[in-house]
Design an enzyme around this catalytic site. Sequence first.
Site, PDB file in Angstrom:
ATOM      1  CE  LYS A  19      18.098 -38.213   4.481  1.00  0.00           C
ATOM      2  NZ  LYS A  19      18.901 -37.257   3.703  1.00  0.00           N
ATOM      3  CG  ASN A 122      14.605 -22.962  -0.881  1.00  0.00           C
ATOM      4  OD1 ASN A 122      15.387 -22.221  -1.474  1.00  0.00           O
ATOM      5  ND2 ASN A 122      13.945 -22.571   0.195  1.00  0.00           N
ATOM      6  NE  ARG A 522      20.726 -31.472   2.177  1.00  0.00           N
ATOM      7  CZ  ARG A 522      21.672 -30.640   2.588  1.00  0.00           C
ATOM      8  NH1 ARG A 522      22.898 -31.043   2.760  1.00  0.00           N
ATOM      9  NH2 ARG A 522      21.361 -29.387   2.822  1.00  0.00           N
ATOM     10  CD1 TRP A 568      16.480 -20.679   1.957  1.00  0.00           C
ATOM     11  CD2 TRP A 568      18.249 -20.673   3.315  1.00  0.00           C
ATOM     12  NE1 TRP A 568      17.607 -20.556   1.172  1.00  0.00           N
ATOM     13  CE2 TRP A 568      18.706 -20.547   1.980  1.00  0.00           C
ATOM     14  CE3 TRP A 568      19.188 -20.694   4.348  1.00  0.00           C
ATOM     15  CZ2 TRP A 568      20.058 -20.442   1.651  1.00  0.00           C
ATOM     16  CZ3 TRP A 568      20.535 -20.589   4.022  1.00  0.00           C
ATOM     17  CH2 TRP A 568      20.968 -20.474   2.685  1.00  0.00           C
ATOM     18  CG  ASP A 606      26.449 -15.430   7.646  1.00  0.00           C
ATOM     19  OD1 ASP A 606      27.418 -14.774   7.246  1.00  0.00           O
ATOM     20  OD2 ASP A 606      26.545 -16.378   8.442  1.00  0.00           O
ATOM     21  CG  HIS A 648      29.252 -15.175   3.742  1.00  0.00           C
ATOM     22  ND1 HIS A 648      30.302 -15.264   2.862  1.00  0.00           N
ATOM     23  CD2 HIS A 648      28.595 -16.360   3.664  1.00  0.00           C
ATOM     24  CE1 HIS A 648      30.283 -16.452   2.290  1.00  0.00           C
ATOM     25  NE2 HIS A 648      29.253 -17.137   2.751  1.00  0.00           N
ATOM     26  CD  GLU A 672      30.662 -20.040  -4.100  1.00  0.00           C
ATOM     27  OE1 GLU A 672      29.940 -20.197  -3.105  1.00  0.00           O
ATOM     28  OE2 GLU A 672      30.596 -20.751  -5.101  1.00  0.00           O
ATOM     29  CG  HIS A 701      31.418 -26.001  -2.498  1.00  0.00           C
ATOM     30  ND1 HIS A 701      31.721 -24.729  -2.910  1.00  0.00           N
ATOM     31  CD2 HIS A 701      30.218 -25.921  -1.893  1.00  0.00           C
ATOM     32  CE1 HIS A 701      30.731 -23.922  -2.586  1.00  0.00           C
ATOM     33  NE2 HIS A 701      29.813 -24.617  -1.968  1.00  0.00           N
TER      34      HIS A 701
HETATM   35  N1  GLN Z   1      28.302 -18.322   8.831  1.00  0.00           N
HETATM   36  C1  GLN Z   1      27.824 -19.419   8.053  1.00  0.00           C
HETATM   37  C2  GLN Z   1      28.880 -20.514   8.026  1.00  0.00           C
HETATM   38  O1  GLN Z   1      30.028 -20.206   8.092  1.00  0.00           O
HETATM   39  C3  GLN Z   1      27.530 -18.995   6.639  1.00  0.00           C
HETATM   40  C4  GLN Z   1      26.996 -20.125   5.814  1.00  0.00           C
HETATM   41  C5  GLN Z   1      26.475 -19.723   4.474  1.00  0.00           C
HETATM   42  O2  GLN Z   1      26.700 -18.628   4.010  1.00  0.00           O
HETATM   43  N2  GLN Z   1      25.811 -20.599   3.808  1.00  0.00           N
HETATM   44  O3  GLN Z   1      28.543 -21.679   7.912  1.00  0.00           O
HETATM   45 ZN    ZN Z   2      28.424 -18.900   2.253  1.00  0.00          ZN
END
Ligand code: GLN
Ligand code: ZN
Length: 761
Positions: A19, A122, A522, A568, A606, A648, A672, A701
Amino acid sequence: MALAHNLGFPRIGRDRELKRALEAFWKGDLDEAGLRGTGARLRAEHWQLQKQAGIELLPVGDFAWYDQVLTHSLMFGVIPERFRKAGAARPDLQTLFAMARGATGGCCGGHAQEMTKWFDTNYHYLVPEFTVDQQFSLSWEQLFEEVDEAQALGHRVKPVVIGPLTYLWLGKVKGEEFDKLELLERLLPLYAEIFQRLAAQGVEWVQIDEPILVLDLPQDWKSAFERAYNLLQQEPLKKLIATYFGGLEDNLGLAAGLPADGLHIDLVRAPEQYPAILDRLPSYKILSLGLVNGRNVWRCDLDKTLEVLRHAHERLGERLWVAPSCSLLHSPVDLEREDQLDAELKSWLAFAVQKCEEVTTLARALSEPQAADVRAALEQSRAVQASRGASRRIHRPEVQARLAAIQPGDSQRQSAFAERIGQQRARLNLPAFPTTTIGSFPQTPAIRLARQAFKQGKLSGAEYTEAMHSEIRNAVKMQEQLGLDVLVHGEAERNDMVEYFAEQLDGYAFTQFGWVQSYGSRCVKPAIIFGDLSRPQAMTVDWISYAQQQTDKVMKGMLTGPVTMLMWSFLREDISREQQARQLALAIRDEVTDLEAAGIRIIQIDEAAFREGLPLRRSGWQGYLDWATEAFRLTASGVRDETQIHTHMCYSEFNDVIKSIAAMDADVITIETSRSDMELLEAFEQFAYPNEIGPGVYDIHSPRVPSTEQMVSLLRKAAQRIPAQRLWVNPDCGLKTRAWPETREALANMVAAARELRAAG
Ligand code: GLN
Ligand code: ZN
């Protein structure tokens, strides 16, 4: 004796040397010779480590400058037009990095290749791009050079290549549509050429990775396997076809019968396939058993594993090989580096180096059961199993009692959505097209420095809190000025959306050096769930309450959901994923109700990784979706009807899981969608998704600031699919990787877009 071999070793280095070298090279601080030197040193070191551990046949070809699939694209000359340099006959390192990261300056044009998850890991690979007139030609010498390199160091090696079917499967058609399987006939001669060259180098065995054999394959792909390997059969090398990440199931007969000299199967993920394989394996074939988990960090239970191995040895004798379940790419490098872990916990763990030792011990336990070091290793393994089995740190009656006491009603909101939403609207009093953000605001260098100083003891607790409070005040003021409707505190205090919570839960452990490559340079350092999980005290209430005190507007509380925490982390193997999800759900549920009690009216949970948890095989989907949905509901259902729950998810494919997304019953889901032009909403439209939705109206992004008109147009498209009174207005995801100036501008335009829609009625 059974041969001990390895399918692949992590390439990043135990101190993430690769890295560092890559990033220095990209910045111009290291020249190409320096980078190549680091690569060669790492390869030499890794072969040496494996050899010392007793591995007899060492993998070559597992090293990659960025990604092994990308290396294959170069090897086969699958280089999209936009990366071809005028006049240059062959790709070089510049080409490779341009394909991986997008063109930067001098080299060649264009955006990077797409990146996507490597099966259910991952790790992310770069998706090959195929065109209808795709030609293949051997264009990259790395594999042959590394074979020479290893042989010069005196190693006995087994080159590793991704098999032709898996390579084609992983790619994507660009331009004119066609069936990429048609490329097989053109691709196979390259494999023949590669095998001939390797044979000329004195190689005896090649490992051909065909992990797609553990997937649901269409019939034409299955037939193509037979065709391909029949053709390759004539080539001089002995071939080991490697499968991993699951069971062969309906492909078992196919895989066993392919004309190759050996087959590797994953008995960690799919132990049940062992008897069937023994039945179907032709008597000339080697069978390699993947018995040491390459995907997790726990010591192998050697006694238990030896039961299978002894049985196999009786049946197969010299035809038996022993290996990790899959490449150790997915495991951290060396446990010996850890000096902060307590001795007991450390004794339970094994990283790549230790896993190689376990493989060797297993092999030697067959031939030299009385050897002192073998007996000592078995003894130690027994002690580890005993200590884990009885440990009070792992097994906590109070957590188990709580789990056992869960009632069906606990994962049920008090009233149905239609009833709740009325109460919520009355209480929240928001305009149509309410605006909000996903949670995080830019993680500025100042924030990171403050956290670092706090961790190093250079900043007191009170000073750190004040630094974060000041970030919160600024974030609130900014959001008020922008005219956002539902505010967030900005997540300045969070290093990472999983680690932040894991650090505050009992049952989680952290390593210092447990890095695993995610993509390119990464790396991630997943936390380890080692024991029953619980929340000793509130985790976010002080921060969120402080933020709410700064404003009269609605402040949204922000949590990470149980499924994402799970996906994760490194997980326990002694209890199911489902049980671990339920423990997490109860812990986070307590946080949800505490936030409600503190007066927080909207709480977002989330679930960024919800879809990632889907098993590789369709047959496993429903079972997963059921418990994952249940875990979310358990987390979210402790609150009153008037408290609004958001979730989310930052990805795009909802078609095949929409039913479960609806069953999660979040009052509002933000997703998204901006890059798909709102087409993703089709799944929600067709399902008649009943709850509220915030389709992301701009891509976070990119630093590009979207115009108000663009967002208005996206919202109009959204309103054609979803009734306007159920739409929210928000970006695609959190803003932590962005800088403030573009964030402010983009949000100002977003608020203007919402206002325009309101005015249009
Ligand atoms: N609440 C987190 C953020 O806003 C959500 C990040 C995610 O969904 N990857 O960073
Ligand atoms: Zn997100």
